[in-house]
Scaffold this motif. Structure first.
Motif, PDB file in Angstrom:
ATOM      1  N   ILE A 242       0.834  -1.206   0.000  1.00  0.00           N
ATOM      2  CA  ILE A 242       0.000   0.000   0.000  1.00  0.00           C
ATOM      3  C   ILE A 242       0.868   1.255   0.000  1.00  0.00           C
ATOM      4  O   ILE A 242       0.683   2.153  -0.832  1.00  0.00           O
ATOM      5  N   VAL A 243       1.815   1.342   0.909  1.00  0.00           N
ATOM      6  CA  VAL A 243       2.678   2.531   0.994  1.00  0.00           C
ATOM      7  C   VAL A 243       3.469   2.694  -0.298  1.00  0.00           C
ATOM      8  O   VAL A 243       3.561   3.795  -0.842  1.00  0.00           O
ATOM      9  N   ASN A 244       4.010   1.607  -0.812  1.00  0.00           N
ATOM     10  CA  ASN A 244       4.787   1.677  -2.046  1.00  0.00           C
ATOM     11  C   ASN A 244       3.932   2.145  -3.220  1.00  0.00           C
ATOM     12  O   ASN A 244       4.382   2.959  -4.034  1.00  0.00           O
ATOM     13  N   ASN A 245       2.708   1.669  -3.317  1.00  0.00           N
ATOM     14  CA  ASN A 245       1.814   2.115  -4.395  1.00  0.00           C
ATOM     15  C   ASN A 245       1.530   3.608  -4.298  1.00  0.00           C
ATOM     16  O   ASN A 245       1.584   4.331  -5.300  1.00  0.00           O
ATOM     17  N   LEU A 246       1.205   4.075  -3.107  1.00  0.00           N
ATOM     18  CA  LEU A 246       0.906   5.505  -2.919  1.00  0.00           C
ATOM     19  C   LEU A 246       2.137   6.358  -3.206  1.00  0.00           C
ATOM     20  O   LEU A 246       2.055   7.380  -3.894  1.00  0.00           O
ATOM     21  N   ALA A 247       3.285   5.928  -2.670  1.00  0.00           N
ATOM     22  CA  ALA A 247       4.525   6.684  -2.886  1.00  0.00           C
ATOM     23  C   ALA A 247       4.862   6.744  -4.372  1.00  0.00           C
ATOM     24  O   ALA A 247       5.290   7.783  -4.886  1.00  0.00           O
ATOM     25  N   GLY A 248       4.664   5.641  -5.075  1.00  0.00           N
ATOM     26  CA  GLY A 248       4.938   5.604  -6.508  1.00  0.00           C
ATOM     27  C   GLY A 248       4.037   6.541  -7.292  1.00  0.00           C
ATOM     28  O   GLY A 248       4.485   7.231  -8.217  1.00  0.00           O
ATOM     29  N   PHE A 249       2.755   6.592  -6.923  1.00  0.00           N
ATOM     30  CA  PHE A 249       1.813   7.491  -7.601  1.00  0.00           C
ATOM     31  C   PHE A 249       2.316   8.934  -7.536  1.00  0.00           C
ATOM     32  O   PHE A 249       2.357   9.635  -8.541  1.00  0.00           O
ATOM     33  N   PHE A 250       2.710   9.371  -6.344  1.00  0.00           N
ATOM     34  CA  PHE A 250       3.136  10.765  -6.186  1.00  0.00           C
ATOM     35  C   PHE A 250       4.539  11.005  -6.748  1.00  0.00           C
ATOM     36  O   PHE A 250       4.804  12.065  -7.319  1.00  0.00           O
ATOM     37  N   ALA A 251       5.428  10.048  -6.621  1.00  0.00           N
ATOM     38  CA  ALA A 251       6.777  10.206  -7.167  1.00  0.00           C
ATOM     39  C   ALA A 251       6.729  10.365  -8.685  1.00  0.00           C
ATOM     40  O   ALA A 251       7.465  11.194  -9.248  1.00  0.00           O
ATOM     41  N   GLU A 252       5.885   9.606  -9.354  1.00  0.00           N
ATOM     42  CA  GLU A 252       5.755   9.700 -10.810  1.00  0.00           C
ATOM     43  C   GLU A 252       5.278  11.081 -11.257  1.00  0.00           C
ATOM     44  O   GLU A 252       5.510  11.483 -12.394  1.00  0.00           O
ATOM     45  N   ARG A 253       4.632  11.800 -10.363  1.00  0.00           N
ATOM     46  CA  ARG A 253       4.091  13.126 -10.687  1.00  0.00           C
ATOM     47  C   ARG A 253       4.928  14.246 -10.064  1.00  0.00           C
ATOM     48  O   ARG A 253       4.520  15.395 -10.030  1.00  0.00           O
ATOM     49  N   ASN A 254       6.100  13.878  -9.542  1.00  0.00           N
ATOM     50  CA  ASN A 254       7.017  14.834  -8.917  1.00  0.00           C
ATOM     51  C   ASN A 254       6.358  15.614  -7.775  1.00  0.00           C
ATOM     52  O   ASN A 254       6.563  16.808  -7.612  1.00  0.00           O
ATOM     53  N   ILE A 255       5.544  14.901  -6.998  1.00  0.00           N
ATOM     54  CA  ILE A 255       4.866  15.488  -5.837  1.00  0.00           C
ATOM     55  C   ILE A 255       5.528  14.913  -4.595  1.00  0.00           C
ATOM     56  O   ILE A 255       5.634  13.690  -4.437  1.00  0.00           O
ATOM     57  N   ASN A 256       5.972  15.802  -3.713  1.00  0.00           N
ATOM     58  CA  ASN A 256       6.723  15.404  -2.529  1.00  0.00           C
ATOM     59  C   ASN A 256       5.800  15.015  -1.377  1.00  0.00           C
ATOM     60  O   ASN A 256       4.864  15.738  -1.049  1.00  0.00           O
ATOM     61  N   ILE A 257       6.087  13.860  -0.757  1.00  0.00           N
ATOM     62  CA  ILE A 257       5.412  13.474   0.479  1.00  0.00           C
ATOM     63  C   ILE A 257       6.203  14.119   1.609  1.00  0.00           C
ATOM     64  O   ILE A 257       7.385  13.839   1.792  1.00  0.00           O
ATOM     65  N   GLU A 258       5.552  15.010   2.345  1.00  0.00           N
ATOM     66  CA  GLU A 258       6.245  15.780   3.382  1.00  0.00           C
ATOM     67  C   GLU A 258       6.109  15.167   4.767  1.00  0.00           C
ATOM     68  O   GLU A 258       6.942  15.405   5.636  1.00  0.00           O
ATOM     69  N   ASP A 259       5.047  14.411   4.977  1.00  0.00           N
ATOM     70  CA  ASP A 259       4.812  13.805   6.286  1.00  0.00           C
ATOM     71  C   ASP A 259       3.911  12.595   6.067  1.00  0.00           C
ATOM     72  O   ASP A 259       2.992  12.661   5.235  1.00  0.00           O
ATOM     73  N   MET A 260       4.185  11.502   6.769  1.00  0.00           N
ATOM     74  CA  MET A 260       3.340  10.321   6.618  1.00  0.00           C
ATOM     75  C   MET A 260       3.314   9.537   7.915  1.00  0.00           C
ATOM     76  O   MET A 260       4.336   9.366   8.569  1.00  0.00           O
ATOM     77  N   ALA A 261       2.118   9.059   8.260  1.00  0.00           N
ATOM     78  CA  ALA A 261       1.939   8.181   9.414  1.00  0.00           C
ATOM     79  C   ALA A 261       1.029   7.042   8.980  1.00  0.00           C
ATOM     80  O   ALA A 261       0.013   7.268   8.308  1.00  0.00           O
TER      81      ALA A 261
END
Length: 179
Positions: free
Chosen positions: A107-126
């Motif tokens: 799940i985390v890898n899928n979400l991270a990949g979605f945003f990384a492909e769009r050059n959107i930074n994840i700033e905080d995650m829990a």
């Protein structure tokens, strides 16, 4: 003329026991520094902390020199690194994302990949797992803050993200961050 702030990031990891936060914060205070930001959690039987400590270069050096003894006293692994003030590239719009689903790997890898492909930074995650009420089904939840570049069409991104999550059977919300 404003003084450029100097920072030290301190990461501490070790077996959980009462008094860790007290001793870490006391060490920072005793060296005339200030905790500007932090994240702390018990993960399994371990306590993990990340501190952003602000101070003059010489007071930060004193904390750095004191860390080996603090590491010994707390029975933890402590790592530190100097850093400067955060610089942001362009105008970023802060958005919050909440995702809930039955727990499964990736799940985390899928979400991270979605945003990384769009050059959107994840700033905080829990993330966390829990048992669903009544059924006991293992559930997984993610809360994250992202910085969306101002030139991104939000409605199109939201639709694409919701379709992506639906395809993975994830219940998701993407909305402006409420301060």
């Amino acid at each position: 003329m404003t003084r450029q702030k100097t920072y030290l990031v301190i990461s501490a990891l070790g077996e959980d026991h009462p008094g860790i936060v007290n001793q870490l914060s006391k060490a920072v205070l005793e060296h005339d520094c200030n905790i500007e930001d932090s994240r702390m959690a018990v993960l399994g039987g371990e306590f993990a902390a990340m501190l952003l400590v602000e101070g003059k270069w010489n007071t930060l050096a004193k904390i750095e020199n004191a860390l080996p003894e603090l590491e010994r006293q707390l029975g933890m692994i402590i790592v530190s690194k100097r850093t400067g003030q955060r610089t942001t590239e362009g105008n970023l719009l802060p958005y919050a994302i909440d995702v809930v689903s039955m727990d499964h790997p990736g799940i985390v890898n899928n979400l991270a990949g979605f945003f990384a492909e769009r050059n959107i930074n994840i700033e905080d995650m829990a993330t966390s797992t829990y048992a669903a009420a009544h059924t006991g089904t293992p559930m997984f939840s993610v809360h994250m803050t992202i910085g969306i570049p101002a030139d991104v069409h939000i409605a199109a991104l939201r639709e694409e993200f919701m379709d992506y999550c639906d395809g993975l059977n994830l219940d998701a919300v993407l909305e402006p961050l409420k301060s």
